[in-house]
Scaffold this active site. Structure first.
Site, PDB file in Angstrom:
ATOM      1  CB  CYS A   1      51.152   4.853  67.119  1.00  0.00           C
ATOM      2  SG  CYS A   1      50.465   3.329  67.799  1.00  0.00           S
TER       3      CYS A   1
ATOM      4  CB  CYS B   1      49.817  -0.645  66.469  1.00  0.00           C
ATOM      5  SG  CYS B   1      48.593   0.304  67.393  1.00  0.00           S
ATOM      6  CB  SER B   2      49.844   1.943  62.539  1.00  0.00           C
ATOM      7  OG  SER B   2      48.667   1.153  62.618  1.00  0.00           O
ATOM      8  CB  CYS B   3      47.189   5.003  67.055  1.00  0.00           C
ATOM      9  SG  CYS B   3      46.754   3.412  67.804  1.00  0.00           S
TER      10      CYS B   3
END
Lengths: 222, 214
Positions: free
Chosen positions: B115, B118-120
């Site tokens: 991702c 962000c941090s998906c």
């Protein structure tokens, strides 16, 4: 927005450093920051796109100097300050200085499991036919909004192929701004790595992003 | 994004924090106190949230999914056709896993998930993401130099194998179905699950070999 969070292809960050036997959290404050963020979303009334924008909308040096949960924390503080759920100076004072705003009630321990199981599905019923079909060649638009978007800079203006069709999903660009869900068709668009990075060592990779229909236009003239 | 953990936390976690982190600790403590005083959060609910992701939801879930796919061809078909539905058969559902797509490694194609924005990450099957997954080095390089990233993890992939990188820019979450290691004929799903590493389901690693769990 073209912010420091949009990292795809950036240079200079060095190698990836995996940590052996990494714990889920590295400090007690990370546990609490994580849990408070999840618990505040419903009483706070914001959505996931608003949360993401609150985290990424800051000066690059600020974003890059904070650890992951420190960014969550400043994002949460901002969302609460914007809604008057938190007053400037309250955190520094360490105690409540202003009476609480009316909210829907806190998340109860007995409701946590159901809340997590429910999640937040973003697929919505389609009201228009999809403009593109699998196999179509599309070009991503070269947009640079100052507000939230999920089209990364490294694919903008590039030609890719529609690989998957995911139905209609909540559109983050409007949802983050409180302008409504405005669901749009969502596609997986796949690019040849050698087109994105002509000078990169690896000429055999392919890279996809998930892109909503407003990000895309046909690559070939009709 | 700063990798404070790598800088400060190797092997000596809580008692050695930098002053910057101490300030953060104070802020988090103050925030929780204020929100509790205002009736916005119930600390007991926070405890349950933490306990859920520290003890109940983690890559062990994903390993069960992979091992079932390795031993049950009909399940593998369902998993590749509709990831979320097939994963829900094992009761792994909910937040950050509402729309899961499973992508299969083959002898000619290796999948890797990132991702960049962000941090998906697919929480119901992998738990919360590790620090490196959320870090600038991984987010910046996975899409441009995936072979170099694999090298950072200690793996070299044959130049004949295509690397397919999935950047999770929407609410679709991706889970890699790695290839079943050779020498595991006749193994039960339960035994196979011990071979499935977290990184093999992100695409930055591979399953363990049979001799590694003997």
């Amino acid at each position: 927005m073209d912010g420091a969070h949009d990292m795809g292809g950036a240079a200079g960050f060095g190698p990836v450093c995996p940590e052996a036997n990494e714990p889920v959290f590295h400090a007690e404050w990370e546990r609490r920051a994580f849990a408070v963020t999840l618990a505040m979303a419903k009483p706070g009334g914001w959505n996931i796109d608003m949360s993401r924008f609150a985290r990424e909308d800051r000066p690059p040096a600020d974003y890059l100097s904070r650890s992951y949960y420190q960014i969550w924390l400043v994002g949460l503080e901002r969302l609460m300050l914007e809604r008057d759920l938190l007053r400037p100076g309250e955190i520094e004072a360490g105690k409540m200085l202003q009476q609480p705003a009316p909210i829907s009630g806190p998340l109860a321990a007995v409701d946590v499991d159901a809340m997590l199981r429910r999640g937040g599905p973003t697929e919505r019923e389609a009201t228009t036919p999809a403009r593109f079909k699998i196999g179509d060649r599309v070009r991503t638009k070269d947009i640079h909004p100052t507000t939230h978007t999920r089209l990364p800079q490294y694919v903008r203006g590039h030609v890719g192929v529609i690989e998957l069709l995911h139905g209609c999903h909540v559109f983050p660009d409007t949802n983050a701004m409180g302008q409504g869900e405005h669901p749009h068709w969502l596609y997986t668009v796949t690019f040849d790595g050698k087109n994105l990075w002509p000078d990169a060592a690896d000429q055999r990779s392919r890279v996809s992003v998930d892109a909503w229909e407003p990000y895309l236009e046909p690559a070939d003239a009709a | 994004m700063a990798n404070h953990h790598d800088d400060h936390h190797h092997g000596h976690h809580h008692d050695h924090d930098h002053s910057e982190l101490s300030e953060t600790e104070l802020r988090v403590r103050a925030l929780e106190t204020i929100l509790t005083q205002k009736g916005y959060v119930d600390p007991a609910a926070l405890d349950v949230l933490i306990e859920t992701y520290e003890t109940k939801v983690g890559p062990r879930n994903g390993a069960q999914v992979v091992a079932k796919a390795w031993t049950d061809p009909a399940y593998r078909e369902r998993l590749l056709a509709d990831g979320s539905a097939a994963i829900a058969e094992l009761d792994y559902v909910g937040r950050q896993g509402e729309h899961i797509v499973v992508v299969e490694n083959t002898p000619s194609r290796h999948n890797m998930v990132v991702c960049t924005l962000c941090s998906c990450y697919p929480w119901p099957v992998l738990g919360l993401p590790p620090v490196w997954y959320k870090s600038a080095p991984y987010r910046s390089r996975a899409v441009k130099d995936p072979r170099g990233v694999l090298h950072d993890f200690g793996f070299e992939l044959s130049p004949d194998i295509e690397i397919r990188v999935w950047d999770s820019t929407a609410e679709i979450r991706y889970l890699v179905l790695p290839m079943r290691p050779p020498g595991t004929d006749g193994w039960s799903a339960e035994r196979l699950a011990d071979l499935v590493t977290r990184d093999s389901m992100i695409g930055t690693g591979f399953p363990k070999q049979p001799h590694e769990v003997a």
